[in-house]
Design a protein around this motif. Structure first.
Motif, PDB file in Angstrom:
ATOM      1  N   UNK A  97     -13.564  30.140  19.904  1.00  0.00           N
ATOM      2  CA  UNK A  97     -12.764  31.301  20.290  1.00  0.00           C
ATOM      3  C   UNK A  97     -12.304  32.092  19.075  1.00  0.00           C
ATOM      4  N   UNK A  98     -12.043  31.407  17.960  1.00  0.00           N
ATOM      5  CA  UNK A  98     -11.702  32.105  16.712  1.00  0.00           C
ATOM      6  C   UNK A  98     -12.822  33.062  16.311  1.00  0.00           C
ATOM      7  N   UNK A  99     -14.053  32.574  16.367  1.00  0.00           N
ATOM      8  CA  UNK A  99     -15.198  33.407  15.988  1.00  0.00           C
ATOM      9  C   UNK A  99     -15.348  34.592  16.939  1.00  0.00           C
ATOM     10  N   UNK A 100     -15.227  34.325  18.235  1.00  0.00           N
ATOM     11  CA  UNK A 100     -15.346  35.399  19.217  1.00  0.00           C
ATOM     12  C   UNK A 100     -14.258  36.447  19.008  1.00  0.00           C
ATOM     13  N   UNK A 101     -13.028  36.010  18.766  1.00  0.00           N
ATOM     14  CA  UNK A 101     -11.910  36.933  18.554  1.00  0.00           C
ATOM     15  C   UNK A 101     -12.142  37.803  17.320  1.00  0.00           C
ATOM     16  N   UNK A 102     -12.578  37.192  16.236  1.00  0.00           N
ATOM     17  CA  UNK A 102     -12.849  37.947  15.006  1.00  0.00           C
ATOM     18  C   UNK A 102     -13.935  38.995  15.243  1.00  0.00           C
TER      19      UNK A 102
END
Length: 278
Positions: free
Chosen positions: A206-211
């Motif tokens: 989710x961190x990657x998707x958010x970024x």
């Protein structure tokens, strides 16, 4: 003439975009997204055009599963227990698969609009990242003993593409500046919840998707403003008009004002469209 050259590559970026959207095999859809993106950035593909006999499809190709239902028929999701996590990740994978098709449709459908190459550079990057997101979530499901297609999914996301298929500015207003911007509002709480229950692997996804979503919204704001400037119209009122015509319902607070502003989506775009809460 076939859309595919003897090298196995699509004959153009537009042909590649169409092949991605048409494919009903999710593995092939992802493979093509990687292949077409690489060829485009290596300057091995010309833009091409949408041929009259081979237009972008009205609906994307889809596997036999999941069972697609109306949004109102979908159960509420949460992260309670393994089943809850699987349901949430499955729903996110479905959103990302739709994002793959929505992005490549954006590339192929509007190729007749006069735009700089940097427009296509931006959206090919987005199309590649959406394919990466779907693959990451598929892998996460596999590690939890599940797979995409195991659960039902909602069939409302493609409606936005059909409603804005004749107007690039409308498509940019609704897809990146409404739907992806909503991801900026809700993803941080999902990340926090995943970490709270000790699911660091899901949190990292989710961190990657958010970024990446911040950049996707930024590209949407950039090119929406570009089109408005070219027409000599003010972006914020134009955005309000497009949302009122093409989006069902109000934009729901709370908003992640900081992330939205960092992406170029300032409050004057969305605050006037939110319901008044007293």
């Amino acid at each position: 003439m076939s859309d595919t050259a003897e090298t196995g590559l699509p004959r153009s970026l537009v042909a590649g975009a169409r092949a991605i959207v048409v494919s009903g095999d999710t593995a092939e859809k992802v493979r093509l997204a990687y292949t077409v993106s690489k060829a485009w950035f290596q300057r091995d593909l010309a833009l091409g055009s949408t041929a009259l006999g081979n237009p972008m499809p009205d609906r994307p190709g889809r596997p036999q599963k999941p069972d697609l239902r109306a949004p109102r028929d979908m159960p509420r999701r949460n992260m309670k227990g393994k089943a809850g996590r699987v349901a949430l990740i499955h729903s996110l994978a479905h959103i990302e698969l739709n994002a793959v098709d929505l992005t490549w449709d954006l590339i192929g459908r509007f190729a007749s609009v006069r735009l700089p190459r940097s427009y296509y550079d931006d959206w090919v990057r987005v199309g590649l990242e959406e394919a990466k997101h779907f693959s990451m979530l598929q892998d996460r499901l596999a590690k939890l003993g599940a797979a995409y297609g195991d659960l039902p999914a909602h069939d409302g996301l493609w409606q936005a593409a059909q409603d804005t298929g004749q107007d690039l500015a409308a498509r940019l207003a609704i897809i990146p500046l409404v739907l992806e911007a909503r991801g900026l509002d809700i993803t941080p709480s999902m990340i926090a919840k995943a970490r709270e229950i000790g699911d660091e692997d899901t949190a990292k996804c989710l961190d990657i998707i958010y970024r990446d979503e911040k950049n996707h919204v930024a590209f949407g704001a950039k090119w929406f403003r570009y089109l408005c400037d070219r027409q000599g119209i003010r972006p914020e009122p134009a955005f309000h008009g497009y949302v009122r015509r093409h989006f069902r319902g109000a934009l729901k607070p709370p908003f992640n004002d900081r992330a939205r502003s960092e992406a170029g989506l300032t409050p004057g775009f969305y605050k006037p469209l939110a319901p008044i809460i007293g």
